[in-house]
Design a protein around this motif. Structure first.
Motif, PDB file in Angstrom:
ATOM      1  N   ASP A  47       0.827  -1.205   0.000  1.00  0.00           N
ATOM      2  CA  ASP A  47       0.000   0.000   0.000  1.00  0.00           C
ATOM      3  C   ASP A  47       0.860   1.253   0.000  1.00  0.00           C
ATOM      4  O   ASP A  47       0.577   2.226  -0.705  1.00  0.00           O
ATOM      5  CB  ASP A  47      -0.929   0.009   1.223  1.00  0.00           C
ATOM      6  N   LEU A  48       1.927   1.234   0.794  1.00  0.00           N
ATOM      7  CA  LEU A  48       2.821   2.385   0.858  1.00  0.00           C
ATOM      8  C   LEU A  48       3.499   2.623  -0.477  1.00  0.00           C
ATOM      9  O   LEU A  48       3.633   3.771  -0.923  1.00  0.00           O
ATOM     10  CB  LEU A  48       3.868   2.168   1.952  1.00  0.00           C
ATOM     11  N   ALA A  49       3.899   1.554  -1.146  1.00  0.00           N
ATOM     12  CA  ALA A  49       4.512   1.690  -2.465  1.00  0.00           C
ATOM     13  C   ALA A  49       3.516   2.260  -3.466  1.00  0.00           C
ATOM     14  O   ALA A  49       3.882   3.052  -4.342  1.00  0.00           O
ATOM     15  CB  ALA A  49       5.026   0.334  -2.946  1.00  0.00           C
ATOM     16  N   HIS A  54       3.911   7.135  -9.002  1.00  0.00           N
ATOM     17  CA  HIS A  54       3.220   8.079  -9.875  1.00  0.00           C
ATOM     18  C   HIS A  54       2.258   7.301 -10.765  1.00  0.00           C
ATOM     19  O   HIS A  54       2.658   6.302 -11.384  1.00  0.00           O
ATOM     20  CB  HIS A  54       4.222   8.851 -10.731  1.00  0.00           C
ATOM     21  N   PRO A  55       0.985   7.729 -10.847  1.00  0.00           N
ATOM     22  CA  PRO A  55       0.026   6.989 -11.675  1.00  0.00           C
ATOM     23  C   PRO A  55       0.407   7.037 -13.152  1.00  0.00           C
ATOM     24  O   PRO A  55       0.908   8.046 -13.643  1.00  0.00           O
ATOM     25  CB  PRO A  55      -1.302   7.711 -11.413  1.00  0.00           C
ATOM     26  N   SER A  56       0.157   5.923 -13.805  1.00  0.00           N
ATOM     27  CA  SER A  56       0.406   5.867 -15.243  1.00  0.00           C
ATOM     28  C   SER A  56      -0.695   6.617 -15.985  1.00  0.00           C
ATOM     29  O   SER A  56      -1.699   7.038 -15.393  1.00  0.00           O
ATOM     30  CB  SER A  56       0.454   4.415 -15.699  1.00  0.00           C
ATOM     31  N   VAL A  57      -0.504   6.785 -17.282  1.00  0.00           N
ATOM     32  CA  VAL A  57      -1.527   7.438 -18.093  1.00  0.00           C
ATOM     33  C   VAL A  57      -2.830   6.643 -18.041  1.00  0.00           C
ATOM     34  O   VAL A  57      -3.925   7.204 -17.935  1.00  0.00           O
ATOM     35  CB  VAL A  57      -1.040   7.586 -19.551  1.00  0.00           C
ATOM     36  N   THR A  58      -2.710   5.318 -18.087  1.00  0.00           N
ATOM     37  CA  THR A  58      -3.899   4.454 -18.024  1.00  0.00           C
ATOM     38  C   THR A  58      -4.643   4.633 -16.710  1.00  0.00           C
ATOM     39  O   THR A  58      -5.875   4.731 -16.685  1.00  0.00           O
ATOM     40  CB  THR A  58      -3.489   2.979 -18.190  1.00  0.00           C
ATOM     41  N   GLN A  59      -3.904   4.682 -15.598  1.00  0.00           N
ATOM     42  CA  GLN A  59      -4.543   4.865 -14.294  1.00  0.00           C
ATOM     43  C   GLN A  59      -5.186   6.246 -14.181  1.00  0.00           C
ATOM     44  O   GLN A  59      -6.257   6.385 -13.577  1.00  0.00           O
ATOM     45  CB  GLN A  59      -3.513   4.664 -13.189  1.00  0.00           C
ATOM     46  N   SER A  60      -4.545   7.256 -14.742  1.00  0.00           N
ATOM     47  CA  SER A  60      -5.129   8.604 -14.707  1.00  0.00           C
ATOM     48  C   SER A  60      -6.424   8.662 -15.508  1.00  0.00           C
ATOM     49  O   SER A  60      -7.401   9.297 -15.093  1.00  0.00           O
ATOM     50  CB  SER A  60      -4.127   9.618 -15.259  1.00  0.00           C
ATOM     51  N   ILE A  61      -6.448   7.984 -16.647  1.00  0.00           N
ATOM     52  CA  ILE A  61      -7.679   7.927 -17.444  1.00  0.00           C
ATOM     53  C   ILE A  61      -8.768   7.195 -16.667  1.00  0.00           C
ATOM     54  O   ILE A  61      -9.934   7.618 -16.643  1.00  0.00           O
ATOM     55  CB  ILE A  61      -7.411   7.228 -18.789  1.00  0.00           C
ATOM     56  N   HIS A 123       2.768  10.563   1.519  1.00  0.00           N
ATOM     57  CA  HIS A 123       3.389   9.235   1.450  1.00  0.00           C
ATOM     58  C   HIS A 123       4.827   9.230   1.977  1.00  0.00           C
ATOM     59  O   HIS A 123       5.302   8.214   2.470  1.00  0.00           O
ATOM     60  CB  HIS A 123       3.370   8.721   0.014  1.00  0.00           C
ATOM     61  N   ALA A 124       5.500  10.372   1.911  1.00  0.00           N
ATOM     62  CA  ALA A 124       6.902  10.414   2.345  1.00  0.00           C
ATOM     63  C   ALA A 124       7.057  10.204   3.845  1.00  0.00           C
ATOM     64  O   ALA A 124       8.136   9.800   4.315  1.00  0.00           O
ATOM     65  CB  ALA A 124       7.531  11.747   1.939  1.00  0.00           C
TER      66      ALA A 124
END
Length: 234
Positions: A47-49, A54-61, A123-124
């Motif tokens: 979960d922490l990872a 950074h979300p990919s383009v697919t995840q952002s869509i 997250h940091a």
């Protein structure tokens, strides 16, 4: 008031199809966001990872589709509550219950994004244990939506049986799905992992079918004398 007295315009078709758009967009969006993930309850380190990446383009869509779908459902709810109320029957207030329950469903779903947003922002400084708690809050909120959604289905089904807006099959199916959703979710203690999601999935399928049906053609007229007979039988 009967269905024959109410014109069926392009606006009505658009309002109905917003329900179909909601089902399609949230399912496609969720699939895009969770592509490659098979563990329903990953470790805190995983979960922490996920928070730190950074979300990919697919995840952002996928994220955009999910949010757009939820907004589309709000439009559908406004129209659908009017549709049920306009068909009359001995209990037109059931349409208000359906609209309110559907609105609460979306409100809880939107609120479930807050812990994920906090995890991405901080997250940091998160520990794996805290990351897991935030992720589980998101999962618990999703399961919690099964309850208001079940009330939405139950009230919708009773409103349909009361007004004969869509026929017996649609009404009784919604009643059974809604009641099952509430009972099964409560019976499992709203467990984020073990709760049976089948009634929720069947409810989504019901909304998709009904939304497309009303978007393609208007409901059949119902004589005034027939209105309320199904609710009385129930």
């Amino acid at each position: 008031m009967t269905d024959s007295k109410i014109p069926w315009s392009g606006w009505d078709r658009a309002g109905a199809l917003c329900g179909a758009a909601y089902i399609v967009m949230i399912n496609v969006g969720n699939t895009l966001q969770t592509a490659g993930s098979t563990d329903p309850h990953p470790s805190g380190a995983a979960d922490l990872a996920g928070f730190g990446g950074h979300p990919s383009v697919t995840q952002s869509i996928g994220f955009g589709l999910e949010f757009t779908g939820m907004l589309s459902f709000l439009v559908f709810l406004g129209w659908f509550a009017w549709f049920l109320r306009s068909r009359g029957g001995p209990a037109p207030w059931l349409s208000s219950v359906a609209g309110l329950a559907g609105g609460v469903t979306i409100a809880v779903k939107l609120a479930s994004v807050m812990p994920m947003g906090a995890g991405d922002l901080d997250h940091a400084v998160l520990t794996p244990a805290l990351a897991r708690v935030l992720a589980d809050m998101n999962g618990a909120a999703f399961v919690l939506t099964f309850l208001p959604f079940g009330v939405f289905m139950l009230a919708t089904g009773l409103a349909i049986l009361s007004s004969r807006a869509l026929g017996r099959i649609a009404g009784w199916t919604a009643v059974v799905i809604g009641a099952a959703g509430v009972v099964l979710t409560l019976a499992t203690g709203v467990d984020p992992v073990a709760t049976n999601a089948l009634p929720f999935m069947l409810g989504m399928l019901w909304v998709l079918v009904v939304a497309i049906r009303l978007g393609v053609r208007p409901p059949r007229p119902v004589p005034d004398a027939a209105v309320g007979s199904e609710l009385a039988a129930a």
